[in-house]
Write an enzyme that holds these catalytic residues in place. Structure first.
Site, short mmCIF file in Angstrom:
data_model
loop_
_atom_site.label_atom_id
_atom_site.label_comp_id
_atom_site.label_asym_id
_atom_site.label_seq_id
_atom_site.Cartn_x
_atom_site.Cartn_y
_atom_site.Cartn_z
N LYS A 34 -18.12 -33.86 -71.81
CA LYS A 34 -17.79 -33.01 -72.95
C LYS A 34 -18.55 -31.70 -72.76
CE LYS A 34 -16.54 -36.25 -76.56
NZ LYS A 34 -16.27 -37.36 -75.63
N ASP B 14 -13.22 -33.73 -71.31
CA ASP B 14 -12.69 -34.18 -72.60
C ASP B 14 -12.38 -32.98 -73.49
OD1 ASP B 14 -13.02 -36.85 -71.94
OD2 ASP B 14 -14.79 -37.16 -73.19
N ARG C 279 -4.89 -35.46 -69.17
CA ARG C 279 -4.87 -36.69 -69.98
C ARG C 279 -4.30 -36.30 -71.34
NH1 ARG C 279 -10.51 -38.19 -71.95
NH2 ARG C 279 -10.83 -39.23 -69.97
N GLY D 58 -5.74 -37.30 -80.34
CA GLY D 58 -6.76 -36.40 -80.92
C GLY D 58 -7.58 -37.15 -81.94
N ALA D 59 -8.91 -36.99 -81.87
CA ALA D 59 -9.81 -37.83 -82.66
C ALA D 59 -10.60 -37.07 -83.73
CB ALA D 59 -10.79 -38.52 -81.72
N THR E 127 -3.78 -44.00 -74.72
CA THR E 127 -3.38 -44.50 -76.04
C THR E 127 -3.49 -46.03 -76.09
OG1 THR E 127 -1.58 -44.53 -77.69
CG2 THR E 127 -0.91 -44.69 -75.38
N HIS E 128 -3.66 -46.55 -77.33
CA HIS E 128 -3.58 -48.00 -77.53
C HIS E 128 -2.32 -48.35 -78.32
CE1 HIS E 128 -7.71 -46.44 -77.81
NE2 HIS E 128 -7.91 -47.28 -76.84
N ARG F 110 -16.06 -42.33 -85.07
CA ARG F 110 -14.67 -41.92 -84.85
C ARG F 110 -13.80 -43.13 -84.53
NH1 ARG F 110 -16.92 -37.50 -82.09
NH2 ARG F 110 -16.33 -38.35 -80.08
N ARG F 111 -14.37 -44.12 -83.84
CA ARG F 111 -13.59 -45.34 -83.54
C ARG F 111 -13.29 -46.09 -84.84
NH1 ARG F 111 -14.05 -42.59 -79.59
NH2 ARG F 111 -12.14 -41.90 -80.55
N GLU G 295 -10.44 -44.43 -86.65
CA GLU G 295 -9.10 -44.66 -86.11
C GLU G 295 -8.50 -45.94 -86.66
OE1 GLU G 295 -10.17 -42.48 -82.04
OE2 GLU G 295 -10.10 -44.67 -82.06
C1 LIG Z 1 -9.12 -42.92 -72.53
C2 LIG Z 1 -9.16 -42.13 -73.80
C3 LIG Z 1 -9.75 -40.89 -73.79
C4 LIG Z 1 -9.77 -40.12 -74.97
N1 LIG Z 1 -10.28 -38.85 -74.93
C5 LIG Z 1 -10.20 -38.08 -76.02
C6 LIG Z 1 -10.57 -36.70 -76.00
O1 LIG Z 1 -10.97 -36.14 -74.97
N2 LIG Z 1 -10.46 -35.99 -77.15
C7 LIG Z 1 -9.99 -36.55 -78.31
O2 LIG Z 1 -9.89 -35.85 -79.33
N3 LIG Z 1 -9.66 -37.85 -78.36
C8 LIG Z 1 -9.75 -38.61 -77.26
N4 LIG Z 1 -9.35 -39.93 -77.33
C9 LIG Z 1 -9.09 -40.57 -78.65
C10 LIG Z 1 -7.65 -40.39 -79.06
O3 LIG Z 1 -7.42 -39.03 -79.37
C11 LIG Z 1 -7.32 -41.24 -80.29
O4 LIG Z 1 -8.17 -40.91 -81.34
C12 LIG Z 1 -7.42 -42.72 -80.05
O5 LIG Z 1 -6.98 -43.07 -78.77
C13 LIG Z 1 -6.55 -43.50 -81.07
O6 LIG Z 1 -5.22 -43.14 -80.91
P1 LIG Z 1 -4.09 -44.12 -80.32
O7 LIG Z 1 -3.28 -43.32 -79.34
O8 LIG Z 1 -4.70 -45.32 -79.78
O9 LIG Z 1 -3.11 -44.39 -81.52
P2 LIG Z 1 -3.33 -44.80 -83.04
O10 LIG Z 1 -2.05 -44.44 -83.71
O11 LIG Z 1 -4.61 -44.27 -83.59
O12 LIG Z 1 -3.48 -46.36 -82.94
C14 LIG Z 1 -2.42 -47.19 -82.50
C15 LIG Z 1 -2.89 -48.62 -82.49
O13 LIG Z 1 -3.90 -48.78 -81.51
C16 LIG Z 1 -4.92 -49.66 -81.96
N5 LIG Z 1 -6.19 -48.90 -82.11
C17 LIG Z 1 -6.35 -47.56 -82.04
N6 LIG Z 1 -7.66 -47.21 -82.19
C18 LIG Z 1 -8.32 -48.37 -82.37
C19 LIG Z 1 -9.69 -48.70 -82.56
N7 LIG Z 1 -10.64 -47.76 -82.63
N8 LIG Z 1 -10.02 -50.00 -82.72
C20 LIG Z 1 -9.08 -50.97 -82.65
N9 LIG Z 1 -7.77 -50.71 -82.46
C21 LIG Z 1 -7.39 -49.45 -82.31
C22 LIG Z 1 -4.45 -50.20 -83.27
O14 LIG Z 1 -3.71 -51.36 -83.03
C23 LIG Z 1 -3.55 -49.09 -83.78
O15 LIG Z 1 -2.61 -49.53 -84.70
C24 LIG Z 1 -9.26 -40.68 -76.16
C25 LIG Z 1 -8.65 -41.92 -76.15
C26 LIG Z 1 -8.58 -42.65 -75.00
C27 LIG Z 1 -7.88 -43.97 -75.02
#
Ligand SMILES: Cc1cc2nc3c(=O)[nH]c(=O)nc-3n(C[C@H](O)[C@H](O)[C@H](O)COP(=O)(O)OP(=O)(O)OC[C@H]3O[C@@H](n4cnc5c(N)ncnc54)[C@H](O)[C@@H]3O)c2cc1C
Length: 338
Positions: free
Chosen positions: A129, A163, A215, A219-220, A257-258, A319-320, A323
């Site tokens: 970062k 990041d 990547r 967005g977090a 993404t998850h 932040r986790r 989410e």
């Molecule tokens: C490898 C990686 C790098 C990242 N780098 C950055 C970055 O540089 N800058 C930035 O702003 N953000 C970053 N992020 C965070 C990202 O922006 C999201 O905030 C985060 O990934 C949650 O979004 P989502 O796509 O999983 O979808 P969401 O719509 O938030 O979640 C979809 C589903 O995924 C699961 N899930 C999501 N988050 C969680 C959690 N914390 N605990 C348990 N289950 C969960 C749940 O089942 C949820 O319903 C990164 C994420 C990843 C995976």
């Protein structure tokens, strides 16, 4: 506030709540179940950060999302991740660096990580970062510090991902990345874009002309409607638009993404367009959807797990929680278990 909450003892001594901290805790108690923005607000509260990092029961809970406090602990976590068929990306947690000496320590930490990757033979790159390297002090300082890490990674044949942080530093981050790309190769340094920002599709289009490894994530951070889509539906639609742009570019990009919908859309698009599994990677966070991580790896997709570690875990951890507020129940349930 209840007098019993004003001060109490724990193993490191006695904590006395300052009035601002008391207000913070009240807000948490009122809003934690429902609002993402309350949790993001809490992630930025210095007093709470200081308290949480010293409060042992709270610290114990972080192991779900944070791989430990030292490089050695993170290496052990990555060895397990590698054994499950996934690669990794180290992230040393420390977002609130505010002196140039501290930025020097961050550079030293990352140089140590890169050395450890080589010594141990683990499959990992690194994520940085720019705020860690002094972006909020002086962007030139951040550039010079990040450059030292990218230079070392390039020499070792490794890769540095920059990041993306809050929208106030989006342009500065892209500018530093472009300077880095002018000097180093496509496979030495990459960047992150966030689909919640209106500007992201255009940023992706322009960066691909360099070309650049990107990547995409949702967005977090907490962003105002002037710069970011307030509705999740629009964030998701934009994510899919950018994902398609990246996959069609022929470069090797990270789909972070998850969200099963985003993952499904990516797999479907790749299959329809004849884009091979080796042409991109999925990325997920340490401790989130481990089942899906190993399933995708078993199905033959490249899967990278982002592995944060370090003493300054508080803003990342919050932040986790933001989410997925359901994670709060996990925290509450385990808070006072032995
Ligand atoms: C490898 C990686 C790098 C990242 N780098 C950055 C970055 O540089 N800058 C930035 O702003 N953000 C970053 N992020 C965070 C990202 O922006 C999201 O905030 C985060 O990934 C949650 O979004 P989502 O796509 O999983 O979808 P969401 O719509 O938030 O979640 C979809 C589903 O995924 C699961 N899930 C999501 N988050 C969680 C959690 N914390 N605990 C348990 N289950 C969960 C749940 O089942 C949820 O319903 C990164 C994420 C990843 C995976």
């Amino acid at each position: 506030m209840d007098a019993s909450l004003r001060s109490f003892s724990y193993s490191n001594g006695t904590v006395t709540f300052a009035p601002r901290l008391a207000k913070t805790v009240r807000l948490f108690c009122r809003d934690y179940m429902v609002t993402r923005s309350a949790l993001i607000y809490l992630s930025q509260q210095e007093e709470l950060k200081d308290f949480a990092t010293r409060f042992r029961p709270f610290k114990k809970l972080t192991t779900r999302f944070v791989a430990g406090e030292t490089v050695d602990e993170a290496v052990k976590a990555i060895q397990k991740i590698n054994a499950d068929g996934c690669s990794a990306s180290f992230d040393h947690l420390n977002e609130s660096v505010n002196s140039s000496d501290e930025t020097g320590a961050e550079v030293a930490e990352y140089l140590q990580i890169l050395e450890q990757i080589d010594t141990t033979g683990i499959d990992s790159n690194v994520s940085i970062k720019l705020s860690q390297f002094g972006l909020e002090i002086d962007s030139e300082l951040a550039f010079k510090n990040a450059r030292l890490v990218v230079e070392d990674a390039a020499r070792r044949g490794n890769f540095v991902r920059i990041d993306m942080e809050g929208s106030k530093v989006t342009q500065a981050t892209i500018d530093i990345f472009k300077r880095m790309r002018a000097e180093f190769g496509l496979n030495d340094v990459g960047i992150v874009l966030q689909s919640y920002l209106y500007r992201t599709f255009e940023d992706a289009r322009q960066l691909l002309t360099l070309p650049a490894r990107i990547r995409i994530c949702k967005g977090a951070y907490s962003e105002p409607p002037e710069v970011a889509y307030p509705d999740k539906k629009d964030v998701d639609e934009n994510y899919i638009r950018v994902m398609k742009l990246l996959l069609s570019s022929g470069g090797y990009h990270g789909i972070a993404t998850h969200d099963p919908k985003m993952i499904g859309a990516t797999i479907e698009f790749a299959q329809k367009e004849g884009i091979g599994k080796e042409a991109f990677e999925f990325q997920m966070l340490y401790g989130v959807r481990r089942d899906l991580q190993t399933k995708l790896a078993r199905d033959g997709y490249n899967m990278r797990v982002y592995v944060p570690y370090g003493k300054h875990w508080y803003p990342y951890f919050m932040r986790r929680l933001a989410e997925r507020p359901a994670n709060i129940w996990f925290v509450m349930k385990n808070m006072f278990k032995g």
